[in-house]
Write a protein that holds these residues in place. Sequence first.
Motif, PDB file in Angstrom:
ATOM      1  N   TRP B 190       0.843  -1.201   0.000  1.00 19.84           N
ATOM      2  CA  TRP B 190       0.000   0.000   0.000  1.00 19.84           C
ATOM      3  C   TRP B 190       0.872   1.242   0.000  1.00 19.84           C
ATOM      4  O   TRP B 190       0.564   2.229  -0.649  1.00 19.84           O
ATOM      5  CB  TRP B 190      -0.918  -0.001   1.228  1.00 19.84           C
ATOM      6  N   VAL B 193       1.946   1.954  -3.395  1.00 18.01           N
ATOM      7  CA  VAL B 193       0.835   2.484  -4.190  1.00 18.01           C
ATOM      8  C   VAL B 193       0.571   3.939  -3.808  1.00 18.01           C
ATOM      9  O   VAL B 193       0.409   4.811  -4.662  1.00 18.01           O
ATOM     10  CB  VAL B 193      -0.436   1.640  -3.969  1.00 18.01           C
ATOM     11  N   LEU B 244      -5.942   1.936 -11.774  1.00 17.63           N
ATOM     12  CA  LEU B 244      -6.274   1.063 -10.648  1.00 17.63           C
ATOM     13  C   LEU B 244      -7.781   0.793 -10.602  1.00 17.63           C
ATOM     14  O   LEU B 244      -8.230  -0.330 -10.356  1.00 17.63           O
ATOM     15  CB  LEU B 244      -5.827   1.719  -9.331  1.00 17.63           C
ATOM     16  N   CYS B 248      -8.513  -2.899 -11.988  1.00 17.49           N
ATOM     17  CA  CYS B 248      -8.350  -3.701 -10.777  1.00 17.49           C
ATOM     18  C   CYS B 248      -9.596  -3.678  -9.885  1.00 17.49           C
ATOM     19  O   CYS B 248     -10.265  -4.692  -9.730  1.00 17.49           O
ATOM     20  CB  CYS B 248      -7.121  -3.191 -10.026  1.00 17.49           C
ATOM     21  N   LEU B 249      -9.900  -2.510  -9.334  1.00 17.22           N
ATOM     22  CA  LEU B 249     -10.901  -2.506  -8.257  1.00 17.22           C
ATOM     23  C   LEU B 249     -12.363  -2.377  -8.703  1.00 17.22           C
ATOM     24  O   LEU B 249     -13.237  -3.073  -8.184  1.00 17.22           O
ATOM     25  CB  LEU B 249     -10.579  -1.377  -7.270  1.00 17.22           C
ATOM     26  N   ILE B 278      -6.564   6.575  -1.466  1.00 15.87           N
ATOM     27  CA  ILE B 278      -7.388   6.196  -2.613  1.00 15.87           C
ATOM     28  C   ILE B 278      -8.822   6.286  -2.116  1.00 15.87           C
ATOM     29  O   ILE B 278      -9.224   5.532  -1.227  1.00 15.87           O
ATOM     30  CB  ILE B 278      -7.057   4.768  -3.082  1.00 15.87           C
ATOM     31  N   MET B 302      -9.639  -5.266  -1.378  1.00 13.27           N
ATOM     32  CA  MET B 302      -8.618  -4.234  -1.613  1.00 13.27           C
ATOM     33  C   MET B 302      -7.227  -4.713  -1.198  1.00 13.27           C
ATOM     34  O   MET B 302      -6.236  -4.453  -1.876  1.00 13.27           O
ATOM     35  CB  MET B 302      -8.987  -2.957  -0.862  1.00 13.27           C
ATOM     36  N   ILE B 306      -5.126  -5.039  -4.784  1.00 15.08           N
ATOM     37  CA  ILE B 306      -4.162  -3.957  -5.047  1.00 15.08           C
ATOM     38  C   ILE B 306      -2.724  -4.487  -5.103  1.00 15.08           C
ATOM     39  O   ILE B 306      -2.006  -4.207  -6.069  1.00 15.08           O
ATOM     40  CB  ILE B 306      -4.332  -2.807  -4.033  1.00 15.08           C
ATOM     41  N   TYR B 310      -0.418  -4.261  -8.454  1.00 10.93           N
ATOM     42  CA  TYR B 310       0.792  -3.435  -8.502  1.00 10.93           C
ATOM     43  C   TYR B 310       2.088  -4.233  -8.596  1.00 10.93           C
ATOM     44  O   TYR B 310       3.084  -3.739  -9.100  1.00 10.93           O
ATOM     45  CB  TYR B 310       0.828  -2.464  -7.316  1.00 10.93           C
TER      46      TYR B 310
END
Lengths: 223, 466
Positions: B190, B193, B244, B248-249, B278, B302, B306, B310
């Motif tokens: 994290w 990121v 992202l 991804c999310l 985020i 998450m 994530i 990444y």
Amino acid sequence: MRKITKVCSYSTKYYTWLQGLGASDHVEYTAAFRFYWDVVMNLFYCQEGLCAYTEKKLCPKHFYSADKWDNGKYQRRNYYPKKPKVKGELEHFDTKLKPKQGWLWTNLFMVDSDINSKGKGMLEIDPILKPDAPNYDEFLLFDYDLDKNIFLAKSVLPIADKNKINPVLDNIINFDSVIEERRLFFAPLLKLVEFGKSWNNITVEQFPTSFELVKRQKNKPIV
Amino acid sequence: MKITHITLNNFLNFQAKLKIDLTYPKGHPKVGKPLDKICFIGQSGTGKTTLLNLIKYFTCEDGDYDKQCFDKAKIKNKSVEILFRVGNDTFSKVSTDVPFQFNGVDYSRKPAKPIEDLSVFIRKELGAKLKNRTHKIISFPFSVVGPQNIINNNDEPQKLINPIKGDLISDSYKEKDTWDFTSENIKYIWQIVFDHVSEYISEYQAKEIEFSHNIIKNKISNVDKLREEFEKWAENNPNPIKELADKCLNPILEYFSLEVETDINNYPLKSTTKERYIIIKGKNDGKPVDYPFLSTGTKQIMLTAIPLFYLRPKESIILFDQPEASLYPNIQWLLPKSYLDIAPNNNQFFFATHSPVVASAFDPWEIVELKFDEKTGKVYRREFYDTTKPRNEKSYILNPKLLRWDSNYKKLFDLNRQGNEERRISLRKLAEMDAEIKGESIDPKKKAKLIDEYMKLAALLDWNID
């Protein structure tokens, strides 16, 4: 997916506005649009409160009864100061028309939100399945399998037509949750018939096409 | 590198000479190649997590992973052999008497040749073939949402770094071989990121200020040109939050009615970035949701998605132990596909699960069901194909993808019951009513009343009454 006769007979102010636009671009498609509820409720009137694709009941009749319009405008604020609690969302049959002609009456239908987002997604539906097309006839296109509670393309149709119909069956009309709802719809009806009630004496508020096809199957004389 | 076979010989409670084939069967376009995804299922205690740990041990050897999870003393001489494929060649690692060591066999030579010093062999001879690989392994344990990984709005970036890993700076994380989130603090990823995102936000905001200053200095006539320049900058410097969100999310968060805020203008200035890094907002109302108020399931997604996104794994082995934890079934069935979409570069995924919904995302040859032998108590693999015939795509007699989820419970998870005792009693009552209603001498009023009762009970039984 029954035939829909689409006449904008109540929301006449919207319709006059639409005709006045001619070929010009429409205003942005948003739920805040001044004629949004005029379109929604007149469509529900034409669709008898059912989803245009799945025939699931989305809207009770009192929301679109004639008294809710005054002078060609749906009186949403008078009757439902908060938003009317109805299911479903506006669907653009031809998604390509959405950016510039987002309010085109002939391209709009009310459909089940869940099916629209999770089943249909970006799927393009072939024009032979446009429910308000003049030549559209659901009984020439579909059969119903009561054991599995699924629609299928009529076996006599050419392969090319079946290929146009099958993606719509797989992603919309036979979406898992709709199969389950039709199973729960038919189960008590079948039991009532088993207990002595005639198919002809049963009236239904949703799923009219599957019901009519099943009724025809069941009433067919055994040779 | 992908694993093709695991052979266990008198290892723990596994049946002697248990060979687990992890290749595509005949008839499949990828016949003989290692499976891209594998699902371990089986009763508690059959060894699903042990297999994941064994793979971790096999992949990392004495590398950087949580050694607490595996008792190396239990690995005896030749009790474990793991075959793996690199390109078109097959090699193996065979356990020795010495804990934490493997010998190797080079099956690409005929006859197969023992490899004396496996680590040298892998480094030197396989090095070139493995150069495309990013990380060896990424491992997510059961329930990553533990106290050590709880994300708070007030976490300051520097506090997120696991002190042990604090020496990893800049892009060095990209070279790191093993990511075992059993011991690693996911917050470390994290941090990477957040750094990335914060840096972009700062740059974006600095550009905006520069743009405003230029407007003032150059007067209004140059606004269009300046805007064009700014847009060009934005085009050349894509918003990492948008990437992202899109890749991804958002595809998963949609099912929680949430989405990532991608508009940089809605992010706070750098001086207050410790508040939010985020922003997750409601899909319908657009209101930001503070991290402590995110559901455990959302955090779980998450905290796994994530890092996976990444780290950009390529030709890596990725392990998930019970990824369904904290997630409602309507999200569970999306998990395997979602994780594969997030990390699409020829990785090999292993999932261990208790969820028939997760298992239904796999082809039958991708499922390794472990079962206790009733007589010996040893664990064996239940095959889903007709073992009297050669293993072929068409010889499979059970396919979880084709089953209803309740059937998956019965067929795959050995739940040989429809429901509770009460259901069975109610079914009997319903059958009795049915017979009474159809009786010839029943009074019409009583019949109507019974039909009404019948309908109510049948609805309670979900009309699954046949």
